[in-house]
Design a protein around this motif. Structure first.
Motif, PDB file in Angstrom:
ATOM      1  N   UNK A 193       0.723  -1.203   0.017  1.00  0.00           N
ATOM      2  CA  UNK A 193      -0.153   0.026  -0.044  1.00  0.00           C
ATOM      3  C   UNK A 193       0.804   1.243  -0.059  1.00  0.00           C
ATOM      4  N   UNK A 194       1.971   1.297   0.877  1.00  0.00           N
ATOM      5  CA  UNK A 194       2.872   2.458   0.751  1.00  0.00           C
ATOM      6  C   UNK A 194       3.401   2.563  -0.578  1.00  0.00           C
ATOM      7  N   UNK A 225      10.421  11.176  -5.803  1.00  0.00           N
ATOM      8  CA  UNK A 225      10.274   9.947  -4.890  1.00  0.00           C
ATOM      9  C   UNK A 225      10.630  10.463  -3.488  1.00  0.00           C
ATOM     10  N   UNK A 226      11.705  11.420  -3.275  1.00  0.00           N
ATOM     11  CA  UNK A 226      12.015  12.030  -1.966  1.00  0.00           C
ATOM     12  C   UNK A 226      10.846  12.703  -1.469  1.00  0.00           C
ATOM     13  N   UNK A 227      10.216  13.587  -2.332  1.00  0.00           N
ATOM     14  CA  UNK A 227       9.151  14.450  -1.936  1.00  0.00           C
ATOM     15  C   UNK A 227       7.915  13.771  -1.605  1.00  0.00           C
ATOM     16  N   UNK A 228       7.681  12.370  -2.269  1.00  0.00           N
ATOM     17  CA  UNK A 228       6.610  11.748  -1.716  1.00  0.00           C
ATOM     18  C   UNK A 228       6.878  10.808  -0.610  1.00  0.00           C
ATOM     19  N   UNK A 239       2.111   9.244  -5.856  1.00  0.00           N
ATOM     20  CA  UNK A 239       2.576  10.666  -5.726  1.00  0.00           C
ATOM     21  C   UNK A 239       3.768  10.955  -6.571  1.00  0.00           C
ATOM     22  N   UNK A 240       4.720  10.267  -6.786  1.00  0.00           N
ATOM     23  CA  UNK A 240       6.016  10.594  -7.533  1.00  0.00           C
ATOM     24  C   UNK A 240       5.507  10.649  -8.758  1.00  0.00           C
ATOM     25  N   UNK A 241       4.662   9.758  -9.502  1.00  0.00           N
ATOM     26  CA  UNK A 241       4.370   9.884 -11.084  1.00  0.00           C
ATOM     27  C   UNK A 241       3.464  11.166 -11.290  1.00  0.00           C
ATOM     28  N   UNK A 244       4.448  11.081   2.733  1.00  0.00           N
ATOM     29  CA  UNK A 244       3.932   9.979   3.274  1.00  0.00           C
ATOM     30  C   UNK A 244       4.381   9.849   5.019  1.00  0.00           C
ATOM     31  N   UNK A 245       5.497  10.022   4.879  1.00  0.00           N
ATOM     32  CA  UNK A 245       6.173  10.029   6.177  1.00  0.00           C
ATOM     33  C   UNK A 245       5.437  10.896   7.243  1.00  0.00           C
TER      34      UNK A 245
END
Length: 94
Positions: free
Chosen positions: A31-32, A75-78, A39-41, A82-83
């Motif tokens: 799920x994560x 990816x870093x931003x996503x 989010x990244x795409x 999420x965190x």
């Protein structure tokens, strides 16, 4: 008209490649990872292709490098998003 099943966004390949490279596929839930991919795409422009070989032969290395940098940033931003959301849920007792 029917779109061929082979048509896909090349950034999908790059996102999955980056996730594997940094080991998230071994430490995070499906799920994560699905949320992370979405989010990244959504942060990168689509680059539709029919065959992977098209990108290997016709994409200049400088453009490929830029695409990989775009994916790393997305990816870093996503991950941060999420965190942060996970931390907020934990602090709210959910």
């Amino acid at each position: 008209m029917k779109l061929d099943d082979d048509i896909h966004n090349y950034y999908e390949h790059l996102v999955l490649e980056r996730i594997s490279k940094i080991g998230l596929d071994k430490t995070k839930s499906p799920d994560y990872l699905a949320d992370l991919c979405c989010l990244a795409l959504n942060q990168v422009p689509p680059r539709y292709i029919r065959y992977e070989v098209d990108m290997a032969f016709y994409l200049p290395q400088s453009e490929r490098n830029q695409m990989e940098m775009n994916v790393e940033h997305a990816i870093s931003k996503a991950i941060r998003y999420l965190d942060d959301m996970s931390s907020k849920k934990e602090s709210e007792g959910e």
